[in-house]
Design a protein around this motif. Structure first.
Motif, PDB file in Angstrom:
ATOM      1  N   LEU A  43     -19.144  10.679   9.079  1.00 25.58           N
ATOM      2  CA  LEU A  43     -18.763   9.296   8.810  1.00 25.58           C
ATOM      3  C   LEU A  43     -18.639   8.986   7.315  1.00 25.58           C
ATOM      4  CD1 LEU A  43     -18.127   6.812  10.490  1.00 25.58           C
ATOM      5  CD2 LEU A  43     -20.564   6.343  10.634  1.00 25.58           C
ATOM      6  N   LEU A  44     -19.699   9.188   6.557  1.00 25.60           N
ATOM      7  CA  LEU A  44     -19.659   8.779   5.150  1.00 25.60           C
ATOM      8  C   LEU A  44     -18.705   9.617   4.317  1.00 25.60           C
ATOM      9  CD1 LEU A  44     -23.357   7.847   4.310  1.00 25.60           C
ATOM     10  CD2 LEU A  44     -21.642   6.596   5.597  1.00 25.60           C
ATOM     11  N   GLN A  45     -18.691  10.935   4.535  1.00 26.81           N
ATOM     12  CA  GLN A  45     -17.778  11.791   3.765  1.00 26.81           C
ATOM     13  C   GLN A  45     -16.312  11.456   4.061  1.00 26.81           C
ATOM     14  OE1 GLN A  45     -18.851  14.042   1.266  1.00 26.81           O
ATOM     15  NE2 GLN A  45     -16.684  13.879   0.747  1.00 26.81           N
ATOM     16  N   PRO A  46     -15.930  11.283   5.338  1.00 24.10           N
ATOM     17  CA  PRO A  46     -14.538  10.869   5.601  1.00 24.10           C
ATOM     18  C   PRO A  46     -14.182   9.513   4.965  1.00 24.10           C
ATOM     19  CG  PRO A  46     -15.509  11.745   7.608  1.00 24.10           C
ATOM     20  CD  PRO A  46     -16.619  11.649   6.589  1.00 24.10           C
ATOM     21  N   ILE A  47     -15.132   8.573   4.933  1.00 24.75           N
ATOM     22  CA  ILE A  47     -14.868   7.281   4.287  1.00 24.75           C
ATOM     23  C   ILE A  47     -14.663   7.504   2.790  1.00 24.75           C
ATOM     24  CG2 ILE A  47     -15.784   4.994   3.707  1.00 24.75           C
ATOM     25  CD1 ILE A  47     -17.462   5.184   6.337  1.00 24.75           C
ATOM     26  N   ARG A  48     -15.532   8.320   2.188  1.00 27.93           N
ATOM     27  CA  ARG A  48     -15.425   8.591   0.754  1.00 27.93           C
ATOM     28  C   ARG A  48     -14.111   9.300   0.437  1.00 27.93           C
ATOM     29  NH1 ARG A  48     -15.604  11.308  -3.761  1.00 27.93           N
ATOM     30  NH2 ARG A  48     -17.066  10.813  -5.412  1.00 27.93           N
ATOM     31  N   ASP A  49     -13.715  10.245   1.275  1.00 25.01           N
ATOM     32  CA  ASP A  49     -12.454  10.968   1.068  1.00 25.01           C
ATOM     33  C   ASP A  49     -11.275   9.995   1.085  1.00 25.01           C
ATOM     34  OD1 ASP A  49     -13.925  13.319   0.908  1.00 25.01           O
ATOM     35  OD2 ASP A  49     -13.397  13.975   2.946  1.00 25.01           O
ATOM     36  N   CYS A  50     -11.397   8.942   1.879  1.00 25.44           N
ATOM     37  CA  CYS A  50     -10.346   7.938   2.013  1.00 25.44           C
ATOM     38  C   CYS A  50     -10.358   6.939   0.853  1.00 25.44           C
ATOM     39  CB  CYS A  50     -10.537   7.210   3.346  1.00 25.44           C
ATOM     40  SG  CYS A  50      -9.504   5.778   3.600  1.00 25.44           S
ATOM     41  N   GLN A 106     -14.892  -4.867   2.668  1.00 27.29           N
ATOM     42  CA  GLN A 106     -14.024  -4.908   3.857  1.00 27.29           C
ATOM     43  C   GLN A 106     -13.182  -3.630   3.943  1.00 27.29           C
ATOM     44  OE1 GLN A 106     -11.832  -8.532   4.521  1.00 27.29           O
ATOM     45  NE2 GLN A 106     -10.833  -7.686   6.341  1.00 27.29           N
ATOM     46  N   ARG A 107     -12.936  -2.989   2.809  1.00 26.92           N
ATOM     47  CA  ARG A 107     -12.154  -1.749   2.823  1.00 26.92           C
ATOM     48  C   ARG A 107     -12.890  -0.639   3.562  1.00 26.92           C
ATOM     49  NH1 ARG A 107      -9.379  -0.367  -2.646  1.00 26.92           N
ATOM     50  NH2 ARG A 107      -8.645   1.336  -1.325  1.00 26.92           N
ATOM     51  N   ILE A 108     -14.231  -0.632   3.529  1.00 28.20           N
ATOM     52  CA  ILE A 108     -15.013   0.350   4.301  1.00 28.20           C
ATOM     53  C   ILE A 108     -14.752   0.119   5.787  1.00 28.20           C
ATOM     54  CG2 ILE A 108     -17.336   1.118   4.946  1.00 28.20           C
ATOM     55  CD1 ILE A 108     -18.253   0.182   2.093  1.00 28.20           C
ATOM     56  N   TRP A 109     -14.883  -1.123   6.214  1.00 26.56           N
ATOM     57  CA  TRP A 109     -14.669  -1.535   7.613  1.00 26.56           C
ATOM     58  C   TRP A 109     -13.270  -1.106   8.074  1.00 26.56           C
ATOM     59  CZ3 TRP A 109     -17.921  -4.686  10.729  1.00 26.56           C
ATOM     60  CH2 TRP A 109     -17.326  -5.290  11.836  1.00 26.56           C
TER      61      TRP A 109
END
Length: 160
Positions: A43-50, A106-109
């Protein structure tokens, strides 16, 4: 430095100003470390990659720290029982600051939903002040919630 994924380290999850100030131990369990690795990798790594770098303002919590922070709990047989996923290593509270220095949680969401990432709970805390997100392998509920203060001053949650 123990890495949980490419860009996340265990120390980020353990840092707590409240624990430091009150001299509370915040050492994780072995099981907790395994759960934090799953949270980061799925979860966190894919969000960070994005999006880019994320700030973790609350990760792992010892039971004593959870109590000090007023985290989720129940009283079972007259005893305090922490129920927060932070105490299992399954949750993190995140903030995202863009390259101009503006916080835009909101960008995380949106990233999580747009990318179809697996998650258990995602909570918009107090009008985007931070995002609580959790991962519970094999039992993800994909629950979307919004936290707000009720008239009594207590935190309440509504489904989104």
């Amino acid at each position: 430095i123990m890495k949980l994924s490419k860009n996340f380290s265990l120390s980020e999850f353990l840092k707590s100003n409240v624990a430091t100030r009150r001299n509370i131990s915040n050492d994780p369990t072995k099981e907790g470390i395994v759960e934090m690795q799953k949270l980061c990798q799925n979860l966190l790594q894919p969000i960070r990659d994005c999006l880019g770098p994320l700030r973790i303002n609350s990760g792992w919590r010892s039971v004593e720290l959870n109590k000090a922070l007023g985290g989720a709990y129940r009283i079972v047989d007259g005893k305090y029982k922490a129920t927060s996923q932070h105490c299992k290593g399954q949750a993190a509270d995140l903030k995202f600051v863009d390259s101009d220095g503006h916080m835009d949680n909101q960008r995380i969401w949106d990233c999580v939903l747009d990318c179809g990432l697996e998650f258990d709970q995602m909570i918009n805390e107090f009008d985007w002040t931070w995002i609580h997100i959790s991962f519970n392998e094999g039992n993800n509920r994909k629950q979307l919630l919004e936290a707000y203060r009720g008239a009594d001053g207590k935190t309440k949650y509504k489904k989104v």
